[in-house]
Design a protein around this motif. Structure first.
Motif: not given
Length: 600
Positions: A296-300, A265-278
């Motif tokens: 699953y959690v990162e997608a949510a 899969a490919i992710v937008n790095v900025r979106a991932f950084a802003q949203s996906c801190g677990l």
């Protein structure tokens, strides 16, 4: 705006119809089951079994609905994507953990060569993110990395980093990259150690990200390749032949709140950084600690922040490898089981989209559904011991009465659950492939029909064994036993008889006890339970046979008949690297500029 609203209205309607249809299927099985019990008088055990059938049928019906919906349309590329020059920078990430460096790194070399042959000027780097704990394997990683850099002229484009502590496992590995080096890139392609993607597929994914600024994650449908065993080839055929139809239905019903399977899969790095801190969940594993099924959690979390998460099931050229035997499959499933049940701690998190919560519930149900099936079987067998004597012991001295409705109810359960909701969708997919000409890519109509029937037979024989492994996994988690994160076995996977017996002796015991109890307590169910009990008793033979190399001509896939360019490159590199060669080029550490202070 009007078009967007219409699209959402169609999506919500589709979801509602699918949920309603699954519910009606469950209710239909529930009512039909009770109808057969009314002739002799209903007891609480009949109602209890009917409830179990309702839940199980609803779950099976949902999977069938995905196939039925998937057959209504063909996968096609999204609108508005052209061949404009790629502007952003991309890094292809391969996290590794005690893997064979020659095999995993040769996949990177093959993908780099595939991209180089296309000649696109897009700026794409590669990063090996090592969490390897074994020092000998780590030394091999460094040696093979030096050779890869030398052969691919990869100084400044290839990076290797090994963490001192593998905090958070794979999710923590990706998070560490995002926090230290993510700001240097616009996009990141996330792989597994066994992932392989065509260069053209990677470029297409990047272009689709740039065409939709709100796209936070784009998931492909990986196809399994290089399987050699009976079990592995059955999974490979199923992933190539059946899965695209189910994926089409999944893509249609999930819309902008799609899945993430953790790789390819490919992710937008900025979106991932802003949203996906677990966060680290409170308490000890298995329900506490680091989030295991992080994808699953990162997608949510991306969807919660307004980013689009999409499955583009039209993308070809995305591959992975699968387990070659049932034991390795069960080990991987054990980790997923713990991770999915962990989602019970997350499903109520504030701000999540309702559909994300539904997906979490689906993931939990995927592992607890076998408990309902086993509960139904056990309750049916034990019914004489669970009801009052006047109901079921009308003849003095005869302790093993007949249940007129039991055999019929068991037949109904098998007919609806097995044929109607498991076999029928696959048979319809087969018919569709023959009528559309798709069967030619799988060896022709005759071979496709035989392959489908063979796959149905194998899946029927292995289903009780897999069910027992899943039930054990769930019970271990409920008993708070941490399964950890075992290394994947990517070898030939052949199981010797002692290994097969050691892995499944308890399944034999359970099968013998179940059939013995049925023979004495409910003899009219005995024949109906043989398709479940006999494979359990033969579990070692199934495990052993399934792991052996397949020499047949069935279950042919397009990737076998006409291997893609990247598969050919991978084979060539793997052969060339048969003997590791040292290089004078030093290991290039992963030290990239930190921009904007991106934090995951």
């Amino acid at each position: 705006m009007g078009s967007s609203r219409r699209t959402l209205a169609v999506l919500y309607s589709l979801r509602s119809v699918m949920i309603l249809a699954s519910l009606l299927a469950g209710l239909g099985a529930f009512i039909l089951f009770l109808e057969f019990g009314e002739a002799t008088g209903l007891t609480w055990i009949d109602v209890f079994r009917a409830v179990l059938i309702l839940i199980s049928t609803m779950w099976l019906a949902w999977g069938a609905m995905l196939a039925f919906v998937g057959m209504t349309s063909r996968a096609r590329p999204p609108d508005g994507v052209d061949d404009a020059p790629i502007r952003g920078r991309t890094c292809i990430l391969m996290p590794v953990y005690n893997e064979n460096p020659r095999e995993s790194f040769s996949r990177i070399a093959a993908m780099e060569t595939s991209l180089r042959e296309i000649g696109d000027p897009a700026e794409i780097h590669f990063a090996i993110l090592s969490d390897t704990r074994d020092e000998a394997i780590a030394a091999q990683e460094r040696a093979v990395f030096r050779r890869m850099v030398e052969e691919c002229n990869g100084v400044g484009r290839f990076f290797y980093r090994r963490r001192e502590k593998n905090t958070g496992k794979k999710a923590g590995n990706i998070q560490d990259f995002i926090m230290t080096s993510g700001a240097a890139y616009d996009y990141a392609v996330i792989l597994d150690a066994d992932s392989l993607m065509e260069g053209e597929t990677i470029l297409t994914m990047i272009r689709r990200m740039e065409a939709e600024p709100q796209l936070g994650l784009l998931q492909t449908l990986p196809k399994i390749i290089r399987a050699e065993s009976h079990f592995g080839r059955a999974m490979q055929f199923s992933a190539s032949f059946f899965s695209p139809v189910f994926a089409r239905g999944l893509a249609m019903v999930q819309g902008r709140t799609g899945p993430f399977w953790g790789h390819n899969a490919i992710v937008n790095v900025r979106a991932f950084a802003q949203s996906c801190g677990l966060p680290e969940l409170k308490g000890a594993p298995p329900f506490g600690g680091h989030v295991m099924s992080h994808d699953y959690v990162e997608a949510a979390l991306l969807a919660r922040n307004g980013w689009i998460v999409r499955l583009d099931d039209d993308l070809e050229g995305s591959f992975e490898e699968g387990p070659e035997n049932i034991v390795d499959h069960a080990k991987r499933d054990r980790r997923w089981c713990q991770g999915n049940l962990q989602h019970l701690r997350i499903i109520g998190a504030p701000g999540l989209k309702p559909w994300s919560r539904f997906v979490f519930a689906q993931g939990v149900m995927a592992f607890i559904a076998p408990l309902f099936w086993m509960g139904f079987i056990a309750a049916s067998i034990a019914a004489p011991l669970l009801v009052t004597p006047p109901d079921y012991f009308p003849v003095p001295g005869w302790p093993f009465p007949q249940f007129p409705q039991s055999a019929a109810s068991m037949a109904i359960s098998l007919a609806i659950g097995i044929f109607g909701l498991l076999f029928l969708p696959k048979l319809l997919v087969t018919a569709r492939a023959i009528l559309s000409g798709e069967a030619r890519r799988f060896g022709g109509p005759v071979r496709v029909v035989l392959s489908t029937l063979w796959e149905l037979l194998l899946s029927s024989l292995t289903a009780p064994v897999l069910m027992m492994f899943t039930i054990r996994s769930v019970l271990e988690v409920l008993m708070r036993r941490d399964g950890g994160w075992p290394t994947n076995n990517r070898g030939d996977g052949i199981l010797q008889w002692p290994e097969a017996v050691a892995a499944s002796w308890w399944i034999i015991v359970a099968g013998c006890i179940g059939l013995f109890a049925a023979w004495f307590l409910t003899p009219e169910l005995f024949l109906w339970l043989l398709p479940v009990g006999v494979p359990m008793i033969l579990a070692p033979a199934l495990l052993r046979w399934g792991s052996l190399p397949s020499r047949g001509q069935l279950m042919i896939t397009p990737a076998e008949q006409a291997p893609g360019r990247v598969i050919q490159l991978y084979d060539a590199v793997l052969t060339r690297w048969g003997v590791d060669a040292q290089s004078s080029i030093p290991v290039v550490p992963l030290r990239l500029p930190e921009k904007d202070g991106l934090k995951a």
